[in-house]
Write a protein that holds these residues in place. Sequence first.
Motif, PDB file in Angstrom:
ATOM      1  N   LYS A 252      37.525  19.968  63.422  1.00 41.20           N
ATOM      2  CA  LYS A 252      37.689  18.892  64.409  1.00 41.20           C
ATOM      3  C   LYS A 252      37.147  19.352  65.757  1.00 41.20           C
ATOM      4  O   LYS A 252      37.495  20.438  66.233  1.00 41.20           O
ATOM      5  CB  LYS A 252      39.173  18.516  64.551  1.00 41.20           C
ATOM      6  N   PHE A 253      36.363  18.488  66.381  1.00 44.27           N
ATOM      7  CA  PHE A 253      35.747  18.839  67.663  1.00 44.27           C
ATOM      8  C   PHE A 253      35.719  17.618  68.578  1.00 44.27           C
ATOM      9  O   PHE A 253      35.457  16.504  68.127  1.00 44.27           O
ATOM     10  CB  PHE A 253      34.308  19.326  67.456  1.00 44.27           C
ATOM     11  N   VAL A 254      35.967  17.837  69.852  1.00 40.96           N
ATOM     12  CA  VAL A 254      35.747  16.820  70.880  1.00 40.96           C
ATOM     13  C   VAL A 254      34.895  17.452  71.969  1.00 40.96           C
ATOM     14  O   VAL A 254      35.255  18.497  72.520  1.00 40.96           O
ATOM     15  CB  VAL A 254      37.061  16.296  71.480  1.00 40.96           C
ATOM     16  N   ILE A 255      33.755  16.831  72.242  1.00 42.78           N
ATOM     17  CA  ILE A 255      32.867  17.305  73.301  1.00 42.78           C
ATOM     18  C   ILE A 255      32.920  16.280  74.422  1.00 42.78           C
ATOM     19  O   ILE A 255      32.442  15.148  74.266  1.00 42.78           O
ATOM     20  CB  ILE A 255      31.428  17.471  72.785  1.00 42.78           C
ATOM     21  N   GLU A 256      33.514  16.655  75.518  1.00 40.66           N
ATOM     22  CA  GLU A 256      33.721  15.713  76.626  1.00 40.66           C
ATOM     23  C   GLU A 256      32.509  15.781  77.552  1.00 40.66           C
ATOM     24  O   GLU A 256      32.449  16.585  78.477  1.00 40.66           O
ATOM     25  CB  GLU A 256      35.019  16.049  77.359  1.00 40.66           C
TER      26      GLU A 256
ATOM     27  N   GLU B 117      45.900  13.477  66.570  1.00 42.14           N
ATOM     28  CA  GLU B 117      46.637  12.230  66.450  1.00 42.14           C
ATOM     29  C   GLU B 117      46.251  11.498  65.161  1.00 42.14           C
ATOM     30  O   GLU B 117      47.056  10.750  64.588  1.00 42.14           O
ATOM     31  CB  GLU B 117      46.361  11.340  67.663  1.00 42.14           C
ATOM     32  N   LYS B 118      45.050  11.736  64.682  1.00 38.39           N
ATOM     33  CA  LYS B 118      44.561  11.058  63.482  1.00 38.39           C
ATOM     34  C   LYS B 118      45.216  11.594  62.202  1.00 38.39           C
ATOM     35  O   LYS B 118      45.122  10.963  61.144  1.00 38.39           O
ATOM     36  CB  LYS B 118      43.034  11.183  63.396  1.00 38.39           C
ATOM     37  N   ILE B 119      45.886  12.746  62.299  1.00 39.01           N
ATOM     38  CA  ILE B 119      46.550  13.312  61.122  1.00 39.01           C
ATOM     39  C   ILE B 119      47.669  12.396  60.652  1.00 39.01           C
ATOM     40  O   ILE B 119      47.844  12.171  59.449  1.00 39.01           O
ATOM     41  CB  ILE B 119      47.086  14.726  61.444  1.00 39.01           C
ATOM     42  N   THR B 120      48.424  11.827  61.590  1.00 39.92           N
ATOM     43  CA  THR B 120      49.549  10.966  61.202  1.00 39.92           C
ATOM     44  C   THR B 120      49.082   9.668  60.566  1.00 39.92           C
ATOM     45  O   THR B 120      49.866   8.987  59.905  1.00 39.92           O
ATOM     46  CB  THR B 120      50.435  10.635  62.421  1.00 39.92           C
ATOM     47  N   TRP B 121      47.806   9.339  60.756  1.00 40.93           N
ATOM     48  CA  TRP B 121      47.266   8.086  60.226  1.00 40.93           C
ATOM     49  C   TRP B 121      46.494   8.288  58.927  1.00 40.93           C
ATOM     50  O   TRP B 121      45.783   7.386  58.474  1.00 40.93           O
ATOM     51  CB  TRP B 121      46.357   7.431  61.274  1.00 40.93           C
ATOM     52  N   ASP B 122      46.613   9.461  58.330  1.00 40.80           N
ATOM     53  CA  ASP B 122      45.915   9.751  57.071  1.00 40.80           C
ATOM     54  C   ASP B 122      44.401   9.711  57.230  1.00 40.80           C
ATOM     55  O   ASP B 122      43.683   9.422  56.271  1.00 40.80           O
ATOM     56  CB  ASP B 122      46.329   8.765  55.959  1.00 40.80           C
ATOM     57  N   LYS B 123      43.914  10.040  58.414  1.00 40.81           N
ATOM     58  CA  LYS B 123      42.467  10.058  58.633  1.00 40.81           C
ATOM     59  C   LYS B 123      41.914  11.473  58.530  1.00 40.81           C
ATOM     60  O   LYS B 123      40.797  11.674  58.042  1.00 40.81           O
ATOM     61  CB  LYS B 123      42.133   9.471  60.006  1.00 40.81           C
ATOM     62  N   LEU B 124      42.664  12.439  58.999  1.00 39.52           N
ATOM     63  CA  LEU B 124      42.270  13.841  58.978  1.00 39.52           C
ATOM     64  C   LEU B 124      43.437  14.691  58.483  1.00 39.52           C
ATOM     65  O   LEU B 124      44.582  14.240  58.452  1.00 39.52           O
ATOM     66  CB  LEU B 124      41.856  14.314  60.376  1.00 39.52           C
ATOM     67  N   LYS B 125      43.146  15.940  58.132  1.00 41.42           N
ATOM     68  CA  LYS B 125      44.159  16.923  57.776  1.00 41.42           C
ATOM     69  C   LYS B 125      44.162  18.039  58.816  1.00 41.42           C
ATOM     70  O   LYS B 125      43.188  18.197  59.568  1.00 41.42           O
ATOM     71  CB  LYS B 125      43.877  17.501  56.381  1.00 41.42           C
TER      72      LYS B 125
ATOM     73  N   VAL C 132      40.187   5.152  55.360  1.00 44.81           N
ATOM     74  CA  VAL C 132      40.987   6.057  54.526  1.00 44.81           C
ATOM     75  C   VAL C 132      42.456   5.648  54.493  1.00 44.81           C
ATOM     76  O   VAL C 132      43.038   5.540  53.400  1.00 44.81           O
ATOM     77  CB  VAL C 132      40.812   7.518  54.975  1.00 44.81           C
ATOM     78  N   PRO C 133      43.112   5.406  55.645  1.00 45.24           N
ATOM     79  CA  PRO C 133      44.489   4.923  55.525  1.00 45.24           C
ATOM     80  C   PRO C 133      44.608   3.613  54.755  1.00 45.24           C
ATOM     81  O   PRO C 133      45.607   3.393  54.061  1.00 45.24           O
ATOM     82  CB  PRO C 133      44.950   4.773  56.984  1.00 45.24           C
ATOM     83  N   MET C 134      43.609   2.735  54.842  1.00 44.20           N
ATOM     84  CA  MET C 134      43.660   1.519  54.047  1.00 44.20           C
ATOM     85  C   MET C 134      43.605   1.850  52.559  1.00 44.20           C
ATOM     86  O   MET C 134      44.358   1.294  51.750  1.00 44.20           O
ATOM     87  CB  MET C 134      42.499   0.582  54.404  1.00 44.20           C
ATOM     88  N   LEU C 135      42.703   2.760  52.183  1.00 44.09           N
ATOM     89  CA  LEU C 135      42.607   3.152  50.780  1.00 44.09           C
ATOM     90  C   LEU C 135      43.913   3.767  50.290  1.00 44.09           C
ATOM     91  O   LEU C 135      44.383   3.469  49.187  1.00 44.09           O
ATOM     92  CB  LEU C 135      41.462   4.155  50.596  1.00 44.09           C
ATOM     93  N   HIS C 136      44.527   4.607  51.116  1.00 45.25           N
ATOM     94  CA  HIS C 136      45.757   5.286  50.711  1.00 45.25           C
ATOM     95  C   HIS C 136      46.962   4.355  50.703  1.00 45.25           C
ATOM     96  O   HIS C 136      47.709   4.289  49.715  1.00 45.25           O
ATOM     97  CB  HIS C 136      46.035   6.462  51.651  1.00 45.25           C
TER      98      HIS C 136
ATOM     99  N   GLU D 186      43.574   9.260  45.496  1.00 44.80           N
ATOM    100  CA  GLU D 186      42.613  10.316  45.175  1.00 44.80           C
ATOM    101  C   GLU D 186      41.487  10.408  46.206  1.00 44.80           C
ATOM    102  O   GLU D 186      40.762  11.404  46.265  1.00 44.80           O
ATOM    103  CB  GLU D 186      42.018  10.074  43.779  1.00 44.80           C
ATOM    104  N   ALA D 187      41.321   9.364  47.022  1.00 47.10           N
ATOM    105  CA  ALA D 187      40.274   9.399  48.049  1.00 47.10           C
ATOM    106  C   ALA D 187      40.632  10.453  49.093  1.00 47.10           C
ATOM    107  O   ALA D 187      41.727  10.418  49.666  1.00 47.10           O
ATOM    108  CB  ALA D 187      40.139   8.029  48.712  1.00 47.10           C
ATOM    109  N   PRO D 188      39.737  11.385  49.368  1.00 51.08           N
ATOM    110  CA  PRO D 188      40.047  12.418  50.359  1.00 51.08           C
ATOM    111  C   PRO D 188      39.960  11.875  51.778  1.00 51.08           C
ATOM    112  O   PRO D 188      39.336  10.836  52.016  1.00 51.08           O
ATOM    113  CB  PRO D 188      38.959  13.466  50.114  1.00 51.08           C
ATOM    114  N   VAL D 189      40.573  12.580  52.708  1.00 49.09           N
ATOM    115  CA  VAL D 189      40.395  12.224  54.119  1.00 49.09           C
ATOM    116  C   VAL D 189      38.996  12.676  54.537  1.00 49.09           C
ATOM    117  O   VAL D 189      38.275  13.340  53.785  1.00 49.09           O
ATOM    118  CB  VAL D 189      41.472  12.876  55.015  1.00 49.09           C
ATOM    119  N   TRP D 190      38.596  12.301  55.740  1.00 53.58           N
ATOM    120  CA  TRP D 190      37.286  12.700  56.244  1.00 53.58           C
ATOM    121  C   TRP D 190      37.192  14.223  56.276  1.00 53.58           C
ATOM    122  O   TRP D 190      38.132  14.918  56.683  1.00 53.58           O
ATOM    123  CB  TRP D 190      37.048  12.125  57.631  1.00 53.58           C
ATOM    124  N   GLY D 191      36.045  14.761  55.866  1.00 49.88           N
ATOM    125  CA  GLY D 191      35.899  16.206  55.711  1.00 49.88           C
ATOM    126  C   GLY D 191      35.410  16.938  56.948  1.00 49.88           C
ATOM    127  O   GLY D 191      35.341  18.174  56.945  1.00 49.88           O
ATOM    128  N   TYR D 192      35.077  16.213  57.993  1.00 50.96           N
ATOM    129  CA  TYR D 192      34.582  16.791  59.249  1.00 50.96           C
ATOM    130  C   TYR D 192      34.776  15.724  60.293  1.00 50.96           C
ATOM    131  O   TYR D 192      34.635  14.529  60.003  1.00 50.96           O
ATOM    132  CB  TYR D 192      33.098  17.153  59.100  1.00 50.96           C
TER     133      TYR D 192
END
Length: 329
Positions: free
Chosen positions: A308-312, A295-303, A257-261, A268-274
């Motif tokens: 967003k979930f992290v299961i440790e 952290e991925k928000i600054t890289w145009d990967k997520l909004k 996504v950041p490459m596309l943007h 027009e390509a959206p960021v990842w939706g989940y």
Amino acid sequence: MSTTNSNSPVSEFIKHHYRHFNAATLVDAAQAYIAHLEGGGQMMITLAGAMSTAELGLSLAEMIRQDKVHCITCTGANLEEDVFNLVAHDFYVRVPHYRELSAQDELDLRARDLYRVTDTCIPEDEAMKRIENRMIDLWNAADAAGERYFPHEFFYQLLDQPEFAELFQIDPKNSWMLAAKEKNLPIFVPGWEDSTLGNMYAAHCIRGEVKNVHTVRSGVEYMIELADYYTETTKTHQLGFFQIGGGIAGDFPICVVPMLHLDLKRLEAPVWGYFCQISDSTTSYGSYSGAVPNEKITWDKLKPETPKFVIESDATIVAPLMFAMVLGW
């Protein structure tokens, strides 16, 4: 948030008992996965580690068959190890006491041509060499014809051979690669050359048995394919990102996504939706696998509003449970 088959026994058990901490996140992430699909979204699964040797195909194959997974990014190891297990399962050796092995114990396993992955040893002749002997014919045929294919396409060709089915040692319904081939699922395999078959292919090129090193297409070409796939798919479906582990299997596809943007100006390509990651990596600074989703928000990967979930936890425990909920088991 809606779920499917709410009376199914496994799902009901999980929802009743998994109420807090990582357990509650598992439920929330599974329900958000279901909502993403019910909203018309599609899902990419990324496989790091040794999930194929852990036999994730027992649940992942059904996820693919039931259209709960629409594309996969995986390491070369996961690509090949599902097929290794398909044809050599009876020769695998389990080592339940692997935490107690001495260096000499490891050397004894090596002398038996057994390659250990935690508690499981992959047999060289029955798995690795058996697939290499068949794959070299496909590489040579493509090489002689001046044709080029991606690693997963060579595997699809192998799985399409009627006589290859005679070698199966597990129920074919438990192979996620077979399920993917039957769906012609898009697969992206960055860094394939560090896998066992990738090493073997390099050796065949060094010996001159494969004349054109580019007969097997590269990671850069995979990124080009992914850019086009993402662009076209997200015109009609939002793509979600379900990450098992970290490393290149996750970092490679999410960067599209950041490459596309930024590089292609396809704004027009959206960021990842989940986004969901199962990882036992400690949250840290400077580590991709340990980076928190924000952290991925600054890289145009997520909004900020992206689920967003992290299961440790251990993915061999968590992923089948989540898949069971998504499948309504």
